[in-house]
Write a protein that holds these residues in place. Structure first.
Motif, PDB file in Angstrom:
ATOM      1  N   ALA A  71      30.049  56.046  55.820  1.00 29.32           N
ATOM      2  CA  ALA A  71      29.558  55.017  56.746  1.00 29.32           C
ATOM      3  C   ALA A  71      29.532  53.645  56.064  1.00 29.32           C
ATOM      4  O   ALA A  71      29.888  52.633  56.678  1.00 29.32           O
ATOM      5  CB  ALA A  71      28.170  55.391  57.260  1.00 29.32           C
ATOM      6  N   ALA A  72      29.126  53.598  54.814  1.00 35.20           N
ATOM      7  CA  ALA A  72      29.081  52.334  54.078  1.00 35.20           C
ATOM      8  C   ALA A  72      30.492  51.776  53.873  1.00 35.20           C
ATOM      9  O   ALA A  72      30.702  50.558  53.949  1.00 35.20           O
ATOM     10  CB  ALA A  72      28.377  52.520  52.742  1.00 35.20           C
ATOM     11  N   ALA A  73      31.469  52.650  53.628  1.00 37.88           N
ATOM     12  CA  ALA A  73      32.857  52.196  53.482  1.00 37.88           C
ATOM     13  C   ALA A  73      33.349  51.564  54.781  1.00 37.88           C
ATOM     14  O   ALA A  73      33.984  50.510  54.769  1.00 37.88           O
ATOM     15  CB  ALA A  73      33.756  53.355  53.070  1.00 37.88           C
ATOM     16  N   ALA A  74      33.044  52.204  55.897  1.00 38.39           N
ATOM     17  CA  ALA A  74      33.445  51.653  57.199  1.00 38.39           C
ATOM     18  C   ALA A  74      32.732  50.326  57.463  1.00 38.39           C
ATOM     19  O   ALA A  74      33.337  49.370  57.966  1.00 38.39           O
ATOM     20  CB  ALA A  74      33.148  52.660  58.306  1.00 38.39           C
ATOM     21  N   GLU A  75      31.454  50.259  57.117  1.00 45.00           N
ATOM     22  CA  GLU A  75      30.697  49.009  57.310  1.00 45.00           C
ATOM     23  C   GLU A  75      31.287  47.879  56.475  1.00 45.00           C
ATOM     24  O   GLU A  75      31.429  46.753  56.946  1.00 45.00           O
ATOM     25  CB  GLU A  75      29.227  49.223  56.952  1.00 45.00           C
ATOM     26  CG  GLU A  75      28.374  47.989  57.166  1.00 45.00           C
ATOM     27  CD  GLU A  75      26.913  48.230  56.862  1.00 45.00           C
ATOM     28  OE1 GLU A  75      26.292  47.338  56.246  1.00 45.00           O
ATOM     29  OE2 GLU A  75      26.377  49.295  57.244  1.00 45.00           O
TER      30      GLU A  75
END
Length: 140
Positions: free
Chosen positions: A109-113
Motif C-alpha cells: 500500500a505504501a508503494a502504491a501511495e
C-alpha cells in the motif's frame, strides 16, 4: 535536467564549439558532452527512483506506526513493526510475527501511495516483492 521533484544535475562544460581551442580539445569536449548527456539522463531516472523510495519509506513508517498502536500504544519500539534498514529500493522491517501479513500489505500500500504522490493517476505500477523470514539471510 532535473528529477521529478526538482533536484538538478549540474551543468556540463561545453568547449565543443569553442574556436579558441584545438581540434583535439573540441573532439574531447564533444566526447565529454556525450558522456555528460548519458550521466544526466541516468541522474534523472535514478534520482526520481530515489525520490519515490523516500516517499515509500515515509508512507510505510506512518503505516507501521499505526499498525503498532499509534501514539496511544505504550509498547516499546522493539515490540511494534518498524523500519530497520533500507538500501536503494530494498526495505527491511522488523515486526512481531502476528503482524507480518499486515506489514506486507502495508508495504504494498505504501508503494502504491508513493506512486500516487509522485505521479498522480498516471498508469505506473510499483510491484513489490516481499519475503517474510526469521532472518535476513533467508530472504530471497
Amino acid at each position: 535536467m532535473s528529477t521529478w521533484l526538482g533536484r538538478s544535475s549540474p551543468p556540463g562544460r561545453d568547449a565543443a564549439y569553442d574556436e579558441t581551442v584545438s581540434e583535439a580539445e573540441r573532439a574531447r569536449a564533444r566526447s565529454d558532452g556525450r558522456a555528460w548527456g548519458r550521466f544526466t539522463r541516468n541522474f534523472v531516472v535514478q534520482g526520481t527512483a530515489a525520490e519515490w523510495a523516500l516517499c515509500w519509506m515515509g508512507a510505510l513508517r506512518r503505516m507501521l506506526w499505526q499498525l503498532g498502536g499509534g501514539d496511544t500504544a505504550s509498547v516499546p519500539l522493539t515490540a511494534r513493526p518498524h523500519l530497520v534498514f533500507f538500501l536503494h529500493d530494498e526495505l527491511i522491517v522488523h515486526t512481531p510475527e502476528d503482524l507480518a501479513d499486515a506489514v506486507a500489505d502495508a508495504m504494498r500500500a505504501a508503494a502504491a501511495e508513493a506512486g500516487r504522490i509522485l505521479f498522480g493517476q498516471a498508469p505506473v505500477e510499483f510491484p513489490v516483492t516481499i519475503a517474510i523470514v526469521d532472518s535476513y539471510a533467508d530472504a530471497k
